[in-house]
Motif scaffolding. Sequence first.
Motif, PDB file in Angstrom:
ATOM      1  N   SER A 194      42.684  29.637  38.569  1.00  0.00           N
ATOM      2  CA  SER A 194      43.489  30.746  39.114  1.00  0.00           C
ATOM      3  C   SER A 194      42.796  32.090  38.865  1.00  0.00           C
ATOM      4  O   SER A 194      42.826  32.985  39.715  1.00  0.00           O
ATOM      5  CB  SER A 194      44.894  30.735  38.513  1.00  0.00           C
ATOM      6  N   LEU A 195      42.151  32.219  37.701  1.00  0.00           N
ATOM      7  CA  LEU A 195      41.462  33.482  37.394  1.00  0.00           C
ATOM      8  C   LEU A 195      40.287  33.731  38.342  1.00  0.00           C
ATOM      9  O   LEU A 195      39.922  34.875  38.606  1.00  0.00           O
ATOM     10  CB  LEU A 195      40.948  33.469  35.950  1.00  0.00           C
ATOM     11  N   SER A 219      41.211  35.953  41.173  1.00  0.00           N
ATOM     12  CA  SER A 219      41.879  37.203  40.820  1.00  0.00           C
ATOM     13  C   SER A 219      41.131  38.424  41.376  1.00  0.00           C
ATOM     14  O   SER A 219      39.906  38.446  41.430  1.00  0.00           O
ATOM     15  CB  SER A 219      41.978  37.318  39.303  1.00  0.00           C
ATOM     16  N   GLN A 220      41.917  39.432  41.730  1.00  0.00           N
ATOM     17  CA  GLN A 220      41.290  40.686  42.194  1.00  0.00           C
ATOM     18  C   GLN A 220      41.015  41.631  41.026  1.00  0.00           C
ATOM     19  O   GLN A 220      40.440  42.698  41.222  1.00  0.00           O
ATOM     20  CB  GLN A 220      42.208  41.376  43.212  1.00  0.00           C
ATOM     21  N   ASN A 221      41.437  41.234  39.822  1.00  0.00           N
ATOM     22  CA  ASN A 221      41.154  42.053  38.637  1.00  0.00           C
ATOM     23  C   ASN A 221      39.657  42.146  38.394  1.00  0.00           C
ATOM     24  O   ASN A 221      38.917  41.225  38.739  1.00  0.00           O
ATOM     25  CB  ASN A 221      41.784  41.405  37.390  1.00  0.00           C
ATOM     26  N   GLN A 263      45.144  42.699  27.153  1.00  0.00           N
ATOM     27  CA  GLN A 263      46.301  42.026  27.779  1.00  0.00           C
ATOM     28  C   GLN A 263      47.590  42.214  26.997  1.00  0.00           C
ATOM     29  O   GLN A 263      48.646  41.775  27.418  1.00  0.00           O
ATOM     30  CB  GLN A 263      46.034  40.511  27.873  1.00  0.00           C
ATOM     31  N   PHE A 320      44.629  37.946  45.465  1.00  0.00           N
ATOM     32  CA  PHE A 320      43.891  36.724  45.798  1.00  0.00           C
ATOM     33  C   PHE A 320      42.632  37.113  46.572  1.00  0.00           C
ATOM     34  O   PHE A 320      42.701  37.851  47.549  1.00  0.00           O
ATOM     35  CB  PHE A 320      44.766  35.794  46.651  1.00  0.00           C
ATOM     36  N   PHE A 359      44.928  37.428  32.263  1.00  0.00           N
ATOM     37  CA  PHE A 359      45.967  36.549  32.797  1.00  0.00           C
ATOM     38  C   PHE A 359      47.320  37.249  32.692  1.00  0.00           C
ATOM     39  O   PHE A 359      47.591  37.864  31.681  1.00  0.00           O
ATOM     40  CB  PHE A 359      45.969  35.226  32.026  1.00  0.00           C
ATOM     41  N   PRO A 360      48.191  37.181  33.660  1.00  0.00           N
ATOM     42  CA  PRO A 360      48.065  36.455  34.929  1.00  0.00           C
ATOM     43  C   PRO A 360      47.129  37.174  35.910  1.00  0.00           C
ATOM     44  O   PRO A 360      46.996  38.392  35.847  1.00  0.00           O
ATOM     45  CB  PRO A 360      49.499  36.454  35.467  1.00  0.00           C
ATOM     46  N   PRO A 361      46.517  36.403  36.813  1.00  0.00           N
ATOM     47  CA  PRO A 361      45.640  37.030  37.798  1.00  0.00           C
ATOM     48  C   PRO A 361      46.430  37.890  38.784  1.00  0.00           C
ATOM     49  O   PRO A 361      47.618  37.651  38.977  1.00  0.00           O
ATOM     50  CB  PRO A 361      45.007  35.830  38.509  1.00  0.00           C
ATOM     51  N   LYS A 362      45.750  38.883  39.353  1.00  0.00           N
ATOM     52  CA  LYS A 362      46.423  39.744  40.339  1.00  0.00           C
ATOM     53  C   LYS A 362      45.746  39.568  41.688  1.00  0.00           C
ATOM     54  O   LYS A 362      44.518  39.566  41.770  1.00  0.00           O
ATOM     55  CB  LYS A 362      46.329  41.206  39.898  1.00  0.00           C
ATOM     56  N   PRO A 413      36.150  37.758  36.215  1.00  0.00           N
ATOM     57  CA  PRO A 413      36.488  36.514  36.924  1.00  0.00           C
ATOM     58  C   PRO A 413      35.280  35.725  37.435  1.00  0.00           C
ATOM     59  O   PRO A 413      35.429  34.564  37.813  1.00  0.00           O
ATOM     60  CB  PRO A 413      37.354  37.010  38.093  1.00  0.00           C
TER      61      PRO A 413
END
Lengths: 361, 265
Positions: B31-32, B35-37, A236, B47, B42-45, B233
Amino acid sequence: MQKSKSTLIGNRRQFLATAGAAMVAAPFVGKGTAWAAGKTLNISTYTSVQGEYIAKQVIPSFEKQFDCKVVQRQSTTLPTISVLRTEKASPTLSVAMMDDIGIPIAKGDGLIAKLPADKMPNLQNAYSRFIYEDGFGVAFAVCKSSPWYNSSVITKPMTSWNDLWDESLRGRLLLPSAKLTQSIMLLAMAASIATGKPVSEAQHQLSDGWARMKELRPNVQTMYEATGTAILQVAQGQADVAGPDLSKSMMAYIDRGATITMMSPKEGSFAGVNAMTLTANAPEPDLGAAFLDKMLSTEVQAGLAEMTYAAPPVRGVTISKKVMDVIPTSEEDLAKLHMLDWNIVNPQRAEIIDMFNQIFG
Amino acid sequence: MTMNRFSTFVFVVATALILVFLIAPLLVVVSLSFSQNLLATFPPKGFTFDWYAQVIAQEDFQRSFKTSALLAVASTFMSLMLATPAALALNRGILPGAAIVETVLLSPMILPILIAGLALTQFTSSIGLHSTMGNLFIGHTLITLPYVLRTVTASLKQLDHSLEEAASTLGASSMTIFWLITIPQIMPGLVAGCIFSFMISFDDFSLSFWLSNTETEPLPVFLHNKMASVFDPSIATMSSLMIAVGVIVVLLIERIVGLRKAMGV
């Protein structure tokens, strides 16, 4: 021509060794597997990808083969040794997996037994370098241990352990906690750099590495205990470099797109050895030996290597190029990895942890 | 007046900051989980609900979830059965050495649970008790019992004994008094004890780590082992589901008894 001759000799030696092993094992193997039917084998394995592979691939096949039940605990070296100690009078575990660092301790405490070579034909195929304490433990996976970095930030490849001390990394380096074995590898390398001696000699004078370790302090952001979170921090961009740590931990992240690269330092990488033992007074010693033997089989070793990017410490295993690109797999290349003598290091461990905490705490 | 407004302002801001401090880490985790990651960065990408679909369909996760839920319910029930009479006996002053007994019963709250787990491993091994679920049940009862004992004891201290005496004078039996007079009065303590007990058991890692295996693996241990493989995630999703269980329990309590009453406020 010479090469083919040596291959022939190699093959002949391998054949003789295998044939010899098969003969030695004949009485045990000849019994079939009926003796194991209905028995329960308790084993302690590693966590992570290795633990998952054992749970999903090895255990079901072993249970089918021996018509038995295998109960798996996933743990790490020190908790495993703690369980062996607490259950010493009445052990439940028959097989315990632990790093090479733990084998002298477990043997010294009378927690493990000598591996029965007559019941483990595949033991003959293990490289002698990876059989420990006169046959009280044998490796089943060897990882490369070296630092890693965020390759999208550090675009010029890092090629030396000395790069960790570079001024450009002020506050950007994550070190493994003093409790983790990998921290000793860094100290040994610092001692080697400070004394100009190879690691095999420098490990006898680890205290000479502390001055160099103190020079690393300005670069250290923090120390980590969970490798996964450290990998994410570097990926990150919260830090640029971390480690040293094991290839088996890195690769799952790299496969998922983390922009991290494991260093292949010119001074060499260390070997992170995952080994296995048979417990002293094991409730199921024969079944335990059969399980250990299965773990050393070429079939399990090949699957494990592909899944965990760890080198098989046994002969005759076919490995894909993808894995070979990450870790050395031949006996000669594995011999080039630095291996610490834990009989020298272990007695100093408490003192080393104290010094680490004093410098970086 | 101005001073009052200022104090109110400070109070509201401080409360809001404390709430943010407590809730922000949970929001990051939640929120994680969307995430589509492929990694929990973080930050998540984007939804997606894919991680939830994947986790809920996972047999290992279902098994661990059931194990944790069963263990939490069973150990809470057993703690309630043991701690309530213990609290009554301790409170009535009829037990010789009550202070010592109370200290012993509360000691799991003081001892590091990790050490208690290791000690329990040694104990169960020495007496040949090899049932993983049985050992976990004993262990979880051990660590949850003090919470029920504490809350029930606190409720008993507020008990109006004259009501019991009146019932007794009117000819009610001991059991009738217990069920109709005592229990309703200590209900907030019982409910609060059960909430604490359930959550302590459901979230326990330290003790379960020593006593579980992959077949009988409570959720926190399962989560820990999953994290050792790769921190994606799905870990945040499992954590979010655990948070959801906590929230549901609290909402149920609010709905059934009321949180203030349950906490004895």
